[in-house]
Design a protein around this motif. Structure first.
Motif, PDB file in Angstrom:
ATOM      1  N   SER A  99       0.858  -1.188   0.000  1.00 24.39           N
ATOM      2  CA  SER A  99       0.000   0.000   0.000  1.00 24.39           C
ATOM      3  C   SER A  99       0.889   1.230   0.000  1.00 24.39           C
ATOM      4  O   SER A  99       2.053   1.178   0.424  1.00 24.39           O
ATOM      5  CB  SER A  99      -0.954   0.017   1.205  1.00 24.39           C
ATOM      6  N   LEU A 100       0.321   2.314  -0.509  1.00 22.45           N
ATOM      7  CA  LEU A 100       1.103   3.524  -0.692  1.00 22.45           C
ATOM      8  C   LEU A 100       0.174   4.724  -0.743  1.00 22.45           C
ATOM      9  O   LEU A 100      -0.890   4.662  -1.375  1.00 22.45           O
ATOM     10  CB  LEU A 100       1.877   3.416  -2.017  1.00 22.45           C
ATOM     11  N   LEU A 101       0.560   5.789  -0.064  1.00 25.35           N
ATOM     12  CA  LEU A 101      -0.151   7.060  -0.147  1.00 25.35           C
ATOM     13  C   LEU A 101       0.704   7.978  -1.012  1.00 25.35           C
ATOM     14  O   LEU A 101       1.831   8.320  -0.638  1.00 25.35           O
ATOM     15  CB  LEU A 101      -0.359   7.657   1.247  1.00 25.35           C
ATOM     16  N   ASN A 102       0.194   8.346  -2.197  1.00 25.14           N
ATOM     17  CA  ASN A 102       1.015   9.152  -3.102  1.00 25.14           C
ATOM     18  C   ASN A 102       0.971  10.636  -2.723  1.00 25.14           C
ATOM     19  O   ASN A 102       0.282  11.039  -1.788  1.00 25.14           O
ATOM     20  CB  ASN A 102       0.624   8.914  -4.570  1.00 25.14           C
ATOM     21  N   LYS A 103       1.714  11.445  -3.468  1.00 27.78           N
ATOM     22  CA  LYS A 103       1.829  12.875  -3.151  1.00 27.78           C
ATOM     23  C   LYS A 103       0.509  13.619  -3.285  1.00 27.78           C
ATOM     24  O   LYS A 103       0.339  14.694  -2.724  1.00 27.78           O
ATOM     25  CB  LYS A 103       2.906  13.525  -4.021  1.00 27.78           C
ATOM     26  N   ASP A 104      -0.456  13.030  -4.025  1.00 29.97           N
ATOM     27  CA  ASP A 104      -1.774  13.646  -4.170  1.00 29.97           C
ATOM     28  C   ASP A 104      -2.738  13.209  -3.074  1.00 29.97           C
ATOM     29  O   ASP A 104      -3.913  13.587  -3.092  1.00 29.97           O
ATOM     30  CB  ASP A 104      -2.368  13.301  -5.535  1.00 29.97           C
ATOM     31  N   GLY A 105      -2.266  12.395  -2.140  1.00 28.12           N
ATOM     32  CA  GLY A 105      -3.118  11.933  -1.052  1.00 28.12           C
ATOM     33  C   GLY A 105      -4.007  10.771  -1.445  1.00 28.12           C
ATOM     34  O   GLY A 105      -4.979  10.473  -0.752  1.00 28.12           O
ATOM     35  N   GLU A 106      -3.684  10.103  -2.546  1.00 24.23           N
ATOM     36  CA  GLU A 106      -4.461   8.945  -2.985  1.00 24.23           C
ATOM     37  C   GLU A 106      -3.836   7.675  -2.431  1.00 24.23           C
ATOM     38  O   GLU A 106      -2.612   7.521  -2.433  1.00 24.23           O
ATOM     39  CB  GLU A 106      -4.483   8.863  -4.515  1.00 24.23           C
ATOM     40  N   LEU A 107      -4.692   6.774  -1.973  1.00 29.50           N
ATOM     41  CA  LEU A 107      -4.229   5.512  -1.412  1.00 29.50           C
ATOM     42  C   LEU A 107      -4.369   4.409  -2.442  1.00 29.50           C
ATOM     43  O   LEU A 107      -5.422   4.245  -3.052  1.00 29.50           O
ATOM     44  CB  LEU A 107      -5.043   5.150  -0.162  1.00 29.50           C
ATOM     45  N   GLY A 108      -3.292   3.664  -2.621  1.00 34.80           N
ATOM     46  CA  GLY A 108      -3.301   2.501  -3.495  1.00 34.80           C
ATOM     47  C   GLY A 108      -2.999   1.259  -2.693  1.00 34.80           C
ATOM     48  O   GLY A 108      -2.189   1.292  -1.765  1.00 34.80           O
ATOM     49  N   ILE A 109      -3.653   0.154  -3.041  1.00 32.87           N
ATOM     50  CA  ILE A 109      -3.427  -1.130  -2.379  1.00 32.87           C
ATOM     51  C   ILE A 109      -3.093  -2.163  -3.445  1.00 32.87           C
ATOM     52  O   ILE A 109      -3.795  -2.276  -4.453  1.00 32.87           O
ATOM     53  CB  ILE A 109      -4.652  -1.582  -1.566  1.00 32.87           C
ATOM     54  N   ARG A 110      -2.038  -2.919  -3.206  1.00 37.08           N
ATOM     55  CA  ARG A 110      -1.632  -3.989  -4.116  1.00 37.08           C
ATOM     56  C   ARG A 110      -2.432  -5.241  -3.798  1.00 37.08           C
ATOM     57  O   ARG A 110      -2.455  -5.708  -2.657  1.00 37.08           O
ATOM     58  CB  ARG A 110      -0.141  -4.269  -3.951  1.00 37.08           C
ATOM     59  N   LEU A 111      -3.081  -5.780  -4.837  1.00 32.46           N
ATOM     60  CA  LEU A 111      -3.949  -6.939  -4.657  1.00 32.46           C
ATOM     61  C   LEU A 111      -3.667  -7.990  -5.724  1.00 32.46           C
ATOM     62  O   LEU A 111      -3.105  -7.686  -6.776  1.00 32.46           O
ATOM     63  CB  LEU A 111      -5.418  -6.518  -4.756  1.00 32.46           C
ATOM     64  N   SER A 112      -4.116  -9.205  -5.456  1.00 33.82           N
ATOM     65  CA  SER A 112      -4.056 -10.264  -6.466  1.00 33.82           C
ATOM     66  C   SER A 112      -4.953  -9.865  -7.636  1.00 33.82           C
ATOM     67  O   SER A 112      -5.830  -9.003  -7.500  1.00 33.82           O
ATOM     68  CB  SER A 112      -4.532 -11.586  -5.870  1.00 33.82           C
ATOM     69  N   LYS A 113      -4.760 -10.495  -8.777  1.00 31.39           N
ATOM     70  CA  LYS A 113      -5.590 -10.184  -9.952  1.00 31.39           C
ATOM     71  C   LYS A 113      -7.076 -10.380  -9.642  1.00 31.39           C
ATOM     72  O   LYS A 113      -7.907  -9.575 -10.038  1.00 31.39           O
ATOM     73  CB  LYS A 113      -5.193 -11.066 -11.141  1.00 31.39           C
ATOM     74  N   GLU A 114      -7.407 -11.451  -8.920  1.00 33.41           N
ATOM     75  CA  GLU A 114      -8.807 -11.718  -8.582  1.00 33.41           C
ATOM     76  C   GLU A 114      -9.381 -10.623  -7.693  1.00 33.41           C
ATOM     77  O   GLU A 114     -10.498 -10.157  -7.902  1.00 33.41           O
ATOM     78  CB  GLU A 114      -8.948 -13.085  -7.884  1.00 33.41           C
ATOM     79  N   ASP A 115      -8.612 -10.240  -6.665  1.00 35.42           N
ATOM     80  CA  ASP A 115      -9.082  -9.184  -5.760  1.00 35.42           C
ATOM     81  C   ASP A 115      -9.153  -7.830  -6.459  1.00 35.42           C
ATOM     82  O   ASP A 115     -10.042  -7.023  -6.171  1.00 35.42           O
ATOM     83  CB  ASP A 115      -8.206  -9.100  -4.517  1.00 35.42           C
ATOM     84  N   GLN A 116      -8.218  -7.558  -7.376  1.00 38.14           N
ATOM     85  CA  GLN A 116      -8.267  -6.305  -8.142  1.00 38.14           C
ATOM     86  C   GLN A 116      -9.574  -6.217  -8.917  1.00 38.14           C
ATOM     87  O   GLN A 116     -10.256  -5.191  -8.886  1.00 38.14           O
ATOM     88  CB  GLN A 116      -7.121  -6.244  -9.150  1.00 38.14           C
ATOM     89  N   LYS A 117      -9.897  -7.297  -9.620  1.00 38.82           N
ATOM     90  CA  LYS A 117     -11.112  -7.329 -10.427  1.00 38.82           C
ATOM     91  C   LYS A 117     -12.342  -7.115  -9.548  1.00 38.82           C
ATOM     92  O   LYS A 117     -13.218  -6.302  -9.869  1.00 38.82           O
ATOM     93  CB  LYS A 117     -11.204  -8.662 -11.166  1.00 38.82           C
ATOM     94  N   LYS A 118     -12.401  -7.830  -8.422  1.00 40.03           N
ATOM     95  CA  LYS A 118     -13.535  -7.716  -7.510  1.00 40.03           C
ATOM     96  C   LYS A 118     -13.656  -6.283  -6.966  1.00 40.03           C
ATOM     97  O   LYS A 118     -14.742  -5.717  -6.904  1.00 40.03           O
ATOM     98  CB  LYS A 118     -13.375  -8.715  -6.361  1.00 40.03           C
ATOM     99  N   PHE A 119     -12.526  -5.688  -6.573  1.00 42.71           N
ATOM    100  CA  PHE A 119     -12.519  -4.340  -6.012  1.00 42.71           C
ATOM    101  C   PHE A 119     -13.034  -3.327  -7.030  1.00 42.71           C
ATOM    102  O   PHE A 119     -13.891  -2.497  -6.723  1.00 42.71           O
ATOM    103  CB  PHE A 119     -11.100  -3.967  -5.556  1.00 42.71           C
ATOM    104  N   ILE A 120     -12.512  -3.400  -8.255  1.00 43.23           N
ATOM    105  CA  ILE A 120     -12.897  -2.436  -9.288  1.00 43.23           C
ATOM    106  C   ILE A 120     -14.362  -2.623  -9.683  1.00 43.23           C
ATOM    107  O   ILE A 120     -15.063  -1.645  -9.954  1.00 43.23           O
ATOM    108  CB  ILE A 120     -11.933  -2.508 -10.485  1.00 43.23           C
ATOM    109  N   GLU A 121     -14.842  -3.866  -9.680  1.00 42.05           N
ATOM    110  CA  GLU A 121     -16.265  -4.104  -9.968  1.00 42.05           C
ATOM    111  C   GLU A 121     -17.145  -3.560  -8.843  1.00 42.05           C
ATOM    112  O   GLU A 121     -18.193  -2.975  -9.092  1.00 42.05           O
ATOM    113  CB  GLU A 121     -16.523  -5.599 -10.155  1.00 42.05           C
ATOM    114  N   GLU A 122     -16.710  -3.755  -7.602  1.00 37.55           N
ATOM    115  CA  GLU A 122     -17.499  -3.313  -6.453  1.00 37.55           C
ATOM    116  C   GLU A 122     -17.473  -1.794  -6.293  1.00 37.55           C
ATOM    117  O   GLU A 122     -18.443  -1.190  -5.834  1.00 37.55           O
ATOM    118  CB  GLU A 122     -16.968  -3.979  -5.177  1.00 37.55           C
TER     119      GLU A 122
END
Length: 108
Positions: free
Chosen positions: A36-59
């Motif tokens: 996980s990472l908080l970028n300079k714009d204050g956005e949070l990113g989380i590294r996920l498996s391909k399956e979890d990425q797909k589920k997260f973006i769909e949800e």
């Protein structure tokens, strides 16, 4: 906004019983990998498996792939600001999923 998001990130990491690292570029890591990472714009990113990425973006269709310093970060999803501010429980769940995912990778 950045300071407020940093505080939320700290609370979420603490809820997940994970150590947030970094002063100017806050992140979490395990097994030699950031997840996980908080970028300079204050956005949070989380590294996920391909399956979890797909589920997260769909949800959360207002999400998408995470960018930091103009580059798309492989395996990372953008946590929408609305989700970060209103549902720490879900963000904590996915942060734990990210932690579990990087622990399946070959240690660095």
């Amino acid at each position: 906004m950045w300071e407020q998001h940093l505080q939320l990130f700290d609370e979420i990491a603490a809820d997940a019983q994970l150590e947030r690292k970094g002063k100017t570029m806050p992140y979490t890591s395990s097994n030699g990998y950031m997840f996980s990472l908080l970028n300079k714009d204050g956005e949070l990113g989380i590294r996920l498996s391909k399956e979890d990425q797909k589920k997260f973006i769909e949800e959360f269709p207002e999400s998408g792939l995470f960018k930091s310093h103009g580059a798309t970060m492989r395996d990372y999803v953008l946590v929408p600001e609305s989700l970060l501010k209103t549902n720490k429980k879900i963000v904590t769940f996915y942060l734990k999923r990210g932690h579990s995912y990087v622990n399946t990778l070959k240690p660095k």
